[in-house]
Motif scaffolding. Structure first.
Motif, short mmCIF file in Angstrom:
data_model
loop_
_atom_site.label_atom_id
_atom_site.label_comp_id
_atom_site.label_asym_id
_atom_site.label_seq_id
_atom_site.Cartn_x
_atom_site.Cartn_y
_atom_site.Cartn_z
N LEU A 1 0.82 -1.20 0.00
CA LEU A 1 0.00 0.00 0.00
C LEU A 1 0.85 1.25 0.00
CD1 LEU A 1 -2.65 -1.02 2.68
CD2 LEU A 1 -3.02 -0.79 0.22
N GLY A 2 0.40 2.24 -0.71
CA GLY A 2 1.04 3.55 -0.72
C GLY A 2 0.00 4.58 -0.33
N LYS A 3 0.45 5.81 -0.18
CA LYS A 3 -0.47 6.89 0.16
C LYS A 3 -1.57 7.00 -0.89
CE LYS A 3 2.86 9.57 2.73
NZ LYS A 3 3.56 10.83 2.90
N ARG A 4 -2.77 7.22 -0.42
CA ARG A 4 -3.97 7.40 -1.26
C ARG A 4 -4.49 6.10 -1.88
NH1 ARG A 4 -5.82 11.34 1.02
NH2 ARG A 4 -7.10 12.11 -0.66
N ASP A 5 -3.81 4.95 -1.65
CA ASP A 5 -4.35 3.68 -2.14
C ASP A 5 -5.63 3.37 -1.37
OD1 ASP A 5 -2.40 3.16 -4.01
OD2 ASP A 5 -1.23 1.84 -2.72
N LYS A 6 -6.47 2.57 -1.98
CA LYS A 6 -7.72 2.18 -1.34
C LYS A 6 -7.59 0.76 -0.79
CE LYS A 6 -10.69 5.08 -4.12
NZ LYS A 6 -11.45 5.85 -3.18
N ILE A 7 -8.29 0.52 0.31
CA ILE A 7 -8.33 -0.81 0.90
C ILE A 7 -9.77 -1.29 0.93
CG2 ILE A 7 -6.21 -0.68 2.24
CD1 ILE A 7 -7.80 0.17 4.63
N ARG A 8 -9.94 -2.59 0.90
CA ARG A 8 -11.28 -3.19 0.89
C ARG A 8 -11.42 -4.09 2.12
NH1 ARG A 8 -14.90 -4.08 -2.95
NH2 ARG A 8 -13.48 -3.38 -4.56
#
Length: 112
Positions: free
Chosen positions: A29-36
């Motif tokens: 994950l990086g900044k601004r990535d989305k998680i579910r």
């Protein structure tokens, strides 16, 4: 990576949390990535990196919506997933056996 690694974080008064570094690294994950978050019938919650279908929707909005529907349905109802049996694989191979397909080749009206 071990079979199971437990990490925890704390909820703030506003029900927010920081994703622990080990989880960010595992999910890339990086900044601004989305998680579910996938909530299973047992109450277990699975956190995964969200893969956006935006690129697919830009190319074909119907296909993108359909693939999104399939992804949500599989995440919501993993108990419905079934393995493809060998009989179906054999039948499909008998229908298309020996046909070579270049998946990277552009389609043209002449190919129809």
């Amino acid at each position: 990576m071990p079979a199971s690694l437990d990490v925890e974080s704390t909820l703030t008064d506003r029900y927010q949390t920081t994703v622990p570094e080990t989880v960010r690294r595992a999910l890339r994950l990086g900044k601004r990535d989305k998680i579910r978050y996938s909530i299973r019938p047992s109450g277990e919650v699975v956190l995964t990196r969200s893969t956006s279908a935006e690129g697919l929707e830009a190319d074909d909005p119907v296909l993108g919506q359909f693939l999104g529907f399939l992804a949500r349905d599989m995440a919501s109802h993993p108990e419905r997933l079934q393995a493809v049996d060998a009989g179906l694989v054999d039948r499909l191979q008998s229908l298309v056996g020996g046909i070579e397909v270049d998946l990277d080749a552009a389609l043209s009206a002449d190919d129809a």
